[in-house]
Design a protein around this motif. Structure first.
Motif, short mmCIF file in Angstrom:
data_model
loop_
_atom_site.label_atom_id
_atom_site.label_comp_id
_atom_site.label_asym_id
_atom_site.label_seq_id
_atom_site.Cartn_x
_atom_site.Cartn_y
_atom_site.Cartn_z
N VAL A 208 0.86 -1.19 0.00
CA VAL A 208 0.00 0.00 0.00
C VAL A 208 0.89 1.24 0.00
CG1 VAL A 208 -1.86 -1.18 1.23
CG2 VAL A 208 -0.14 0.08 2.52
N CYS A 209 0.34 2.36 -0.45
CA CYS A 209 1.06 3.62 -0.43
C CYS A 209 1.24 4.07 1.02
CB CYS A 209 0.31 4.67 -1.23
SG CYS A 209 1.08 6.32 -1.19
N ALA A 210 2.46 4.42 1.39
CA ALA A 210 2.73 4.81 2.77
C ALA A 210 2.12 6.15 3.13
CB ALA A 210 4.25 4.86 3.00
N TYR A 211 1.76 6.96 2.12
CA TYR A 211 1.27 8.31 2.39
C TYR A 211 -0.25 8.44 2.33
CZ TYR A 211 6.20 9.32 1.56
OH TYR A 211 7.56 9.32 1.62
N CYS A 212 -0.91 7.58 1.55
CA CYS A 212 -2.37 7.71 1.41
C CYS A 212 -3.10 6.37 1.52
CB CYS A 212 -2.74 8.38 0.09
SG CYS A 212 -2.26 7.43 -1.37
N GLY A 241 5.25 4.48 -2.54
CA GLY A 241 4.28 5.55 -2.73
C GLY A 241 3.65 5.46 -4.11
N CYS A 242 2.40 5.86 -4.20
CA CYS A 242 1.75 5.91 -5.50
C CYS A 242 2.30 7.08 -6.31
CB CYS A 242 0.24 6.03 -5.33
SG CYS A 242 -0.30 7.51 -4.45
N ALA A 243 2.00 7.11 -7.59
CA ALA A 243 2.56 8.16 -8.45
C ALA A 243 2.15 9.56 -8.02
CB ALA A 243 2.17 7.89 -9.90
N PRO A 244 0.87 9.84 -7.70
CA PRO A 244 0.52 11.20 -7.26
C PRO A 244 1.26 11.65 -6.00
CG PRO A 244 -1.44 9.99 -7.92
CD PRO A 244 -0.32 9.01 -7.87
N CYS A 245 1.35 10.76 -5.01
CA CYS A 245 2.04 11.13 -3.77
C CYS A 245 3.52 11.32 -4.01
CB CYS A 245 1.80 10.06 -2.71
SG CYS A 245 0.10 9.99 -2.08
N ASN A 246 4.10 10.48 -4.87
CA ASN A 246 5.52 10.60 -5.14
C ASN A 246 5.83 11.93 -5.83
OD1 ASN A 246 8.19 10.01 -5.36
ND2 ASN A 246 7.96 8.29 -6.76
N GLN A 247 5.01 12.32 -6.78
CA GLN A 247 5.23 13.60 -7.46
C GLN A 247 4.96 14.78 -6.54
OE1 GLN A 247 2.81 13.52 -10.98
NE2 GLN A 247 3.95 11.83 -11.93
N LYS A 248 3.95 14.64 -5.67
CA LYS A 248 3.61 15.75 -4.78
C LYS A 248 4.68 15.96 -3.72
CE LYS A 248 -0.18 17.46 -1.92
NZ LYS A 248 -1.54 17.16 -1.37
N LYS A 249 5.25 14.88 -3.23
CA LYS A 249 6.29 15.02 -2.21
C LYS A 249 7.58 15.53 -2.83
CE LYS A 249 9.00 12.36 1.12
NZ LYS A 249 10.31 12.67 0.52
N ALA A 250 7.96 14.99 -4.00
CA ALA A 250 9.17 15.43 -4.70
C ALA A 250 10.36 15.40 -3.75
CB ALA A 250 8.95 16.81 -5.31
N ALA A 251 11.04 16.52 -3.58
CA ALA A 251 12.22 16.58 -2.71
C ALA A 251 11.91 17.21 -1.37
CB ALA A 251 13.35 17.34 -3.40
N LEU A 252 10.62 17.35 -1.01
CA LEU A 252 10.27 17.96 0.26
C LEU A 252 10.69 17.05 1.42
CD1 LEU A 252 6.65 19.28 -0.44
CD2 LEU A 252 8.73 20.64 -0.15
#
Length: 459
Positions: A208-212, A241-252
């Motif tokens: 599962v995605c760790a963020y959502c 992480g799923c693709a949306p969460c991975n792109q949203k987190k980026a380098a944050l």
């Protein structure tokens, strides 16, 4: 399934096809040596006139079921390098069903009954302090698993000219996970290195995605501390992480990305540092099995579970215990894997207990003291031909004898009760195992092909 062949002196020859075995039996050149698994013995030829090919036993140890495969090593030309690699031509598939849970439950019940009788009914001074355990001691439920696998390795080695062994030792290669930048190892320079890490993460984070907590979507490997901020490739810094969460987190920083969900943040940081329990490099049972395999004197190849799944996905082979065994270790091509599987269920050789017990641990009823009734013993493989009545037909399976002379016959799918002993014919004496054949439906292969097409993996 291939048929095991012995010469007239009992030495193992190359297995043959079922058709050839029927011809040898029909022409009087062989006789039946054993029914399950089926073995024939030649009456007109010795081992000196036979050409033997290298055979290998492959094992996929499991807690409940151990997969096994007898394969013939073949030479496969690698198109990329032009070198010869090892392939596998499947001859037989086995599924060894252990009874470790039953052993553990029986020991627990016996311990509880004894404690009840000794603690509440009469006093006896404790004497457990004088008990010693030998070095390398394992609980009976785990020792049973090792002993059963070794017993079948020795059996197959007597029935076929086996020259090598392959076994899955650990689920994941921890060396590749701890130091992904290590050099000099072939498996870390190819695609298997990333595949090993990904399988570890899928198992650890529950797919599962760790963020959502999104499921049933393609998951990407995510750095908790981004590489741009000095994060490493160690497995303790990776999650899914799923693709949306991975792109949203980026380098944050993960603390900034999850500033509004502190509970999830603390759970991710704690779980990232916690190793996967099943991924320990030194698993007691598996190392005991590996050392036992080395005592056979044959070369033993040890591999990881990540490599097994890599091979199975690459060849679009369905997931079963036996087919996992085929894909253990280094293999460049697999053929003949669509053969049925011989399921071997450990059933034991009877019990010394002559009574049943009630919930207080006292005897309740008495079992017959004679194990054989009308020439049959519990566990014998029989064929019952019932001419009439509700149970009319032919029933083949393990028999459970009764003093009344009316037996129960357990086959792969059902239990037929109350079959008279006069209708039963002995096929094979009890050896502590129950046998059945398992076929694979076509849709299983279709699902494997579709899964490989949906998530292609480089060869």
């Amino acid at each position: 399934m291939a048929v095991f062949v012995l010469d007239k002196t009992g030495k193992a020859l190359m297995p043959c096809t079922e058709k050839r075995a029927r011809l040898l039996l029909a022409r009087g050149r062989a006789r039946v040596h054993r029914v399950m698994p089926f073995i024939i013995r030649l009456v007109d030829r010795g081992a000196a006139a036979s050409n033997l090919q290298p055979l290998r036993i492959k094992l996929d140890p499991g807690s409940k079921t151990t997969g096994g495969a007898l394969v013939r090593d073949t030479d496969v030309l690698a198109p990329s390098t032009g070198e010869m690699q090892r392939g596998a031509a499947v001859l037989n598939l086995f599924g060894l069903v252990h009874r470790g849970r039953q052993i553990s439950a029986a020991l627990t019940a016996r311990r509880a009954m004894r404690r009840r009788r000794r603690g509440n009914l009469r006093y006896r001074a404790p004497r457990f302090l004088n008990r010693t355990r030998t070095e390398g001691w394992l609980p009976p439920s785990l020792q049973h698993r090792v002993d059963t696998i070794m017993a079948w390795v020795r059996r197959i080695s007597r029935w076929a000219p086996v020259t090598a062994l392959s076994s899955e030792l650990v689920r994941f290669d921890m060396q590749a996970l701890d130091n992904p930048d290590i050099e000099g190892a072939e498996y870390q320079q190819g695609t298997l290195a990333d595949y090993e890490v990904r399988e570890y993460l899928l198992e650890k984070w529950g797919r599962v995605c760790a963020y959502c907590d999104t499921t049933n979507v393609p998951l990407q490997t995510e750095h908790i501390v981004a590489r741009a901020r000095g994060g490493s490739n160690r497995v303790s810094n990776l999650t899914l992480g799923c693709a949306p969460c991975n792109q949203k987190k980026a380098a944050l920083p993960v603390e900034v990305f999850l500033a509004k969900d502190l509970k999830r943040l603390s759970a991710i940081l704690a779980k990232a540092k916690r190793p996967l329990k099943d991924a320990a490099a030194v698993n007691t049972t598996r190392w005991v099995l590996a050392n036992a395999l080395k005592t056979t004197g044959m070369p033993v190849e040890l591999a990881s579970g990540g490599q097994t799944k890599f091979n199975r996905t690459r060849f679009a082979i369905p997931k079963t215990h036996a087919l996992d065994a085929v894909c253990v270790g280094a293999v460049a091509a697999v053929s003949g894997w669509r053969a049925p599987t011989l399921v071997v269920k450990c059933a034991g050789r009877g019990s010394y207990q002559r009574t049943r017990l009630d919930r207080y641990g006292f005897p309740r009823g008495h079992l017959t003291r004679e194990k054989r009734v009308h020439g049959f013993q519990t566990g014998d493989l029989v064929r019952a031909k019932v001419p009439s009545g509700q149970k009319a037909g032919t029933h083949i399976g393990r028999v459970a004898v009764r003093a009344t002379g009316y037996f129960n016959i357990q086959s792969a799918g059902e239990v037929v009760q109350g079959v008279a002993h006069r209708h039963c014919q002995l096929v094979q004496r009890s050896d502590g195992y129950g046998y059945s054949r398992q076929l694979y439906p076509k849709e299983t292969q279709e699902k494997a092909v579709l899964r490989t097409a949906r998530y292609p993996f480089p060869a």
